[in-house]
Design an enzyme around this catalytic site. Structure first.
Site: not given
Ligand SMILES: Nc1ncnc2c1ncn2[C@@H]1O[C@H](COP(=O)(O)OP(=O)(O)OP(=O)(O)O)[C@@H](O)[C@H]1O
Length: 916
Positions: A53, A57-58, A196
């Site tokens: 994935g 941010h990374g 979230d």
């Protein structure tokens, strides 16, 4: 060990080994690179496999833990600082409505705070339905931090097909939701709000028997401190009017995914006037408005003009998001949706309109009976539950404790009372996440921009050849200094420096004075150090050049620039772990904690070498620009650079700047100005652009990726849900849903992760929703609890192969890739993204990735060039500086002698790409 894991783990299957490794999260402070024989990168003991994935941010890679029988783990590599992402953010911000009131800090990245928070929270979580963080590899000298997590090979939940139809059976939806309830209940009990919750953040285990909650990037934990202050048992766990309310300054940020945001979070962005019906603009059969277009009925409290006071923002926002998630799973589309994908319209619909169920739910097409079904109908129990989840009035929303006892969830559990007892969060230990822990969750970032970088770059070049070698296996080994045992356990028992009570913290003035004293100390250390690593010739040369730069190492500098530079040198905020180590210098060089883990403490000499190396890396020194609202400055705002640098670095605290809120307000104000005065929202041609919509989502540094995804995705013809939802879940090939991994590594090998499944023992044959009658619901409503009949076992789909299709929303966007191709590289993640990686990706997104590439590349290049032209010199410096520290340092450590390959940077493959 968390009782919830231990007690709820299955026991009937003797071969079942729940994944719950002992010990707390390891924090390893040294990173070592090398290649395997087949050229696979190895970071410490982790041999890289394939990528699973890519976040904002990374990237997340599957790796094999060579020290644990090649156990599969997922490693998320996140860049501490990404200057290019900052600049693309600037580009994006230029598309936003201008406001003279935008605080300086709103222009700055909050990446550091986000990572710190995520790690600090994950370090404390240990539960069968929470993705487990195993280790943090946090080398101060490396630009990336690595989060080693348990690997959930089942992947994201796919809950709809391309036609927005559900692909999960109702039984599966129930089990997923139940798992999330348990995980959330644990989090809330620990004082953590996830913020979230959505299908994309729920990952299947390998056997698809359970899901775990992941992604704590926007989670909130200050509530834990309040709970701790109040004392356990003093706070009603499921009372939405909990007297201990959350820190509004943080929670009021609309972090999360818009369609999943609770009304109380977005209330202030909505109109107080009744919102026009959406039916006129409905274009899809999946639109709520096309089915109902009705205002909220009596069962749902209307917010807005009917609810003048803002509701408290509590953990109930997770419950709402879970309700939206359940709706998604059952019906294959979101419950609230704006016809034009306008964020503002969406928020009004969420706050003012009722939701409507489809006629059938699940891929097994069980009738719902509509919004107000007959109490004797099959769908009544589910619609009733959704109604409780999706209460706009927080005080009427169901609590997790209550939801857990809902008959539908207990319907396939043989012994509900026992299950409830075993899964009680009160069995777990409460966690505390202190500010100190947040600070310590990641080492300090290094910055490099502006004149300061150029100055320090000069100094750095002087010391280029005198950099000491890193600690490596070639040095003499000490007792207990095993290659596999680098690191410091995060257990408080071995914390060297206790957090100071607030009363003992130094004032800013004192802090500056201390910084100066430290400067003198460090400078003296440098001057007097006779470590042979520093060649005398270079010392002389260095002194000469430093003199020419008006730097006097052993004295407090008189030059104000030097003062700024060196005061940061001694900053706690910049070098917290060095201070910690400094405190530990007199301690033994290694010790063992209670769990037998060896803790390696750098010797004073090693510490000095690190300090010296840090000095050579002064080009990266920069006080975190977003530590405080008033004092931080933008690297792009030259007028403020000097003033901010005059200030001593501030302690990093969890007082996040309300960046999103302010910018969103501006966006929405702009939107209202543009669209609403005329009255009809549909007269607003275009409404908010994708960039503007995305700008108000979550973390500001995330947006470059989101913007590009949205913009380009529209061109790619993806459905709007995939673009706007951010929730993933698209299953292009439903047949893959009901299968397990198709990858070669999917077999359950020896040492492969096994997962605790608290209710796994109890999942008998599911009786499905049909078996939950109105009588049982009444029974439940009367507070008696449920006594459901055991049902059939997990559906056959749980044995199936994993879908390898990734949602478009989790994939790099075309602009992202174009940025890479055009030399801009990453928009946010910072990692290169080569074709090799493309082939790793299973994203459906890449089907159209070559379309319009040339055209968009030209556009992007011109835009980026324009945005960079303001700080050309700085850009030059970025280009040169960012990778330099790694490239120049690494060969001297391990690789030069062992491998002809160029030094590894990380998992990004950028060096692989260059070498081939
Ligand atoms: N422990 C894990 N096991 C398996 N897959 C994972 C794991 N963690 C993440 N992934 C996969 O990697 C993808 C990216 O994860 P990540 O947490 O970086 O996503 P994100 O939430 O979008 O990122 P960010 O929080 O930086 O915005 C996820 O969508 C998920 O599919």
């Amino acid at each position: 060990m968390a009782a919830s894991v231990a007690d709820s783990g299955p026991s009937s299957d003797s071969s079942y080994l729940p994944f719950d490794p002992p010990g707390s999260v390891r924090v390893t402070e040294e990173l070592r690179y090398r290649y395997s024989d087949d050229r696979r990168p190895i970071v410490n003991q982790y041999l890289r496999s394939h990528r699973v994935g890519k976040g904002q941010h990374g990237e997340v890679w599957v790796c094999w833990d060579m020290n644990n029988n090649r156990r599969e783990v997922a490693i998320k590599a996140v860049k501490r600082v990404n200057p290019r992402a900052e600049k693309l953010n600037l580009l994006r911000r230029r598309n936003l409505p201008a406001s003279p009131h935008t605080p300086l800090t709103d222009k700055l990245s909050s990446l550091e705070q986000k990572i710190r928070k995520e790690i600090a929270i994950m370090k404390k979580c240990r539960h069968g339905h929470i993705v487990r963080l195993l280790e943090v590899i946090d080398d101060k000298l490396n630009e990336r931090i690595y989060m080693v997590m348990e690997y959930l090979s089942g992947g994201e939940i796919k809950w709809r097909n391309e036609l927005n139809q559900p692909v999960l059976a109702v039984d599966q939806c129930r089990r997923i939701c139940r798992d999330v309830i348990l995980g959330l209940e644990y989090l809330h009990y620990q004082g953590i709000i996830h913020r979230d919750i959505k299908p994309a953040n729920l990952l299947w285990t390998a056997d698809r028997q359970m899901v775990k909650i992941t992604d704590f990037g926007v989670s909130h934990f200050s509530y834990a401190q309040r709970l701790a202050v109040a004392g356990r048992g003093q706070v009603a766990l499921d009372d939405p009017n909990d007297p201990i309310l959350l820190d509004d300054s943080d929670l009021s940020k609309r972090a999360g995914t818009p369609p999943f945001l609770a009304p109380e979070v977005i209330a202030e962005y909505t109109s107080t006037e009744p919102f026009p019906s959406m039916s006129a603009s409905a274009t899809s059969s999946t639109l709520l408005s096309s089915r109902s277009g009705t205002p909220v009925n009596s069962t749902t409290t209307i917010r807005g003009s009917a609810t003048p006071h803002r509701q408290p923002i509590t953990k109930a926002i997770d419950v709402w998001a879970l309700g939206v998630t359940l709706y998604c799973l059952l019906f294959g589309h979101i419950p609230f949706r704006a016809a034009d994908s306008s964020e503002y319209v969406l928020y009004n619909i969420i706050c003012n309109n009722d939701w409507e169920p489809d006629e059938k739910m699940g891929c097994d097409a069980i009738p719902t009976g509509g919004r107000h079904p007959d109490p004797n109908s099959e769908g009544y129990v589910v619609v009733h539950l959704l109604d409780r989840f999706l209460q706009k009035d927080v005080s009427k929303r169901i609590g997790l404790g209550e939801a857990k006892r809902y008959p539908w969830f207990l319907s396939d559990i043989p012994e509900p009372e026992e299950w409830l007892r075993q899964t009680s969060p009160s069995k777990t230990d409460i966690v505390m996440v202190t500010d100190k822990e947040t600070e310590k969750a990641m080492t300090t970032m290094r910055f490099s921009w502006g004149w300061h970088k150029r100055l320090t770059h000069g100094i750095s070049s002087l010391l280029r050849n005198v950099r000491p070698k890193r600690i490596s296996p070639s040095r003499p080994r000490r007792h207990g200094d095993d290659e596999n045992q680098f690191g410091v356990n995060s257990s408080p028992a071995i914390t060297f420096v206790q957090p100071k009570p607030a009363s003992m913290r130094t004032s800013t003035h004192e802090g500056r004075a201390k910084s100066k004293r430290r400067l003198v100390m460090h400078s003296t250390t440098l001057q007097n150090d006779s470590t042979p690593n520093i060649a005398q010739g270079h010392q002389g040369s260095m002194e000469k050049k430093m003199k020419s730069l008006k730097i006097r190492p052993s004295q407090p500098p008189s030059d104000p620039n030097v003062s700024r530079l060196t005061s940061r040198r001694g900053s706690d905020a910049l070098f917290p772990s060095r201070d910690m180590h400094g405190a530990s210098c007199t301690r033994p060089s290694s010790s063992r904690n209670s769990e037998g883990t060896t803790i390696v403490i750098p010797s004073p000499a090693e510490e000095r070498t690190r300090h010296r190396f840090s000095l050579s890396s002064m080009k990266y020194w920069r006080s975190s620009p977003h530590r405080t609202t008033s004092q931080a400055s933008s690297p792009l705002d030259t007028s403020s650079v000097g003033s901010s640098q005059d200030k001593a670095p501030q302690q990093t605290v969890s007082t996040d700047v309300n960046i999103t809120l302010r910018r969103s307000e501006e966006v929405l104000r702009h939107h209202r100005r543009e669209c609403m005065p005329g009255g009809a929202h549909d007269s607003c041609e275009g409404g908010l652009t994708a960039a503007r919509r995305a700008s108000s989502w979550g973390e500001p540094t995330n947006n470059a990726e989101e913007v590009t995804s949205l913009t380009s995705g529209e061109h790619d013809g993806l459905d709007e849900d995939a673009l706007f939802l951010g929730a993933g879940g698209v299953c292009n090939d439903p047949s893959t849903l009901v299968s397990n991994l198709s990858l070669g590594f999917s077999h359950v090998a020896e040492g492969t992760l096994r997962h605790p499944q608290p209710e796994r023992l109890h999942i008998g044959p599911g009786i499905g929703v049909r078996h939950v009658s109105h009588e049982s619901l009444s029974h439940y409503d009367a507070g008696v609890g449920a006594t459901a009949t055991p049902g059939p076992g997990p559906s056959s789909s749980s044995q199936s192969r994993q879908s390898q299709l990734r949602s478009a929303t989790t994939s790099p966007s075309p602009l992202h890739q174009l940025a890479y191709e055009s030399g801009v590289e990453e928009a946010s993640g910072g990692e290169g993204y080569d074709d090799d990686l493309d082939s790793d990706s299973d994203s459906s997104f890449f089907r159209d990735k070559h379309q319009r590439r040339e055209e968009q590349a030209a556009l992007l290049r011109s835009q980026v060039n324009r945005s960079y032209s303001d700080d050309e010199g700085e850009e030059e410096s970025d280009e040169e500086d960012a990778p330099i520290e790694v490239r120049r340092r690494r060969p001297s450590v391990l690789l030069a002698a062992t491998s002809p390959l160029p030094p590894l940077s990380d998992f990004s493959d950028e060096y692989n790409a260059r070498s081939t």
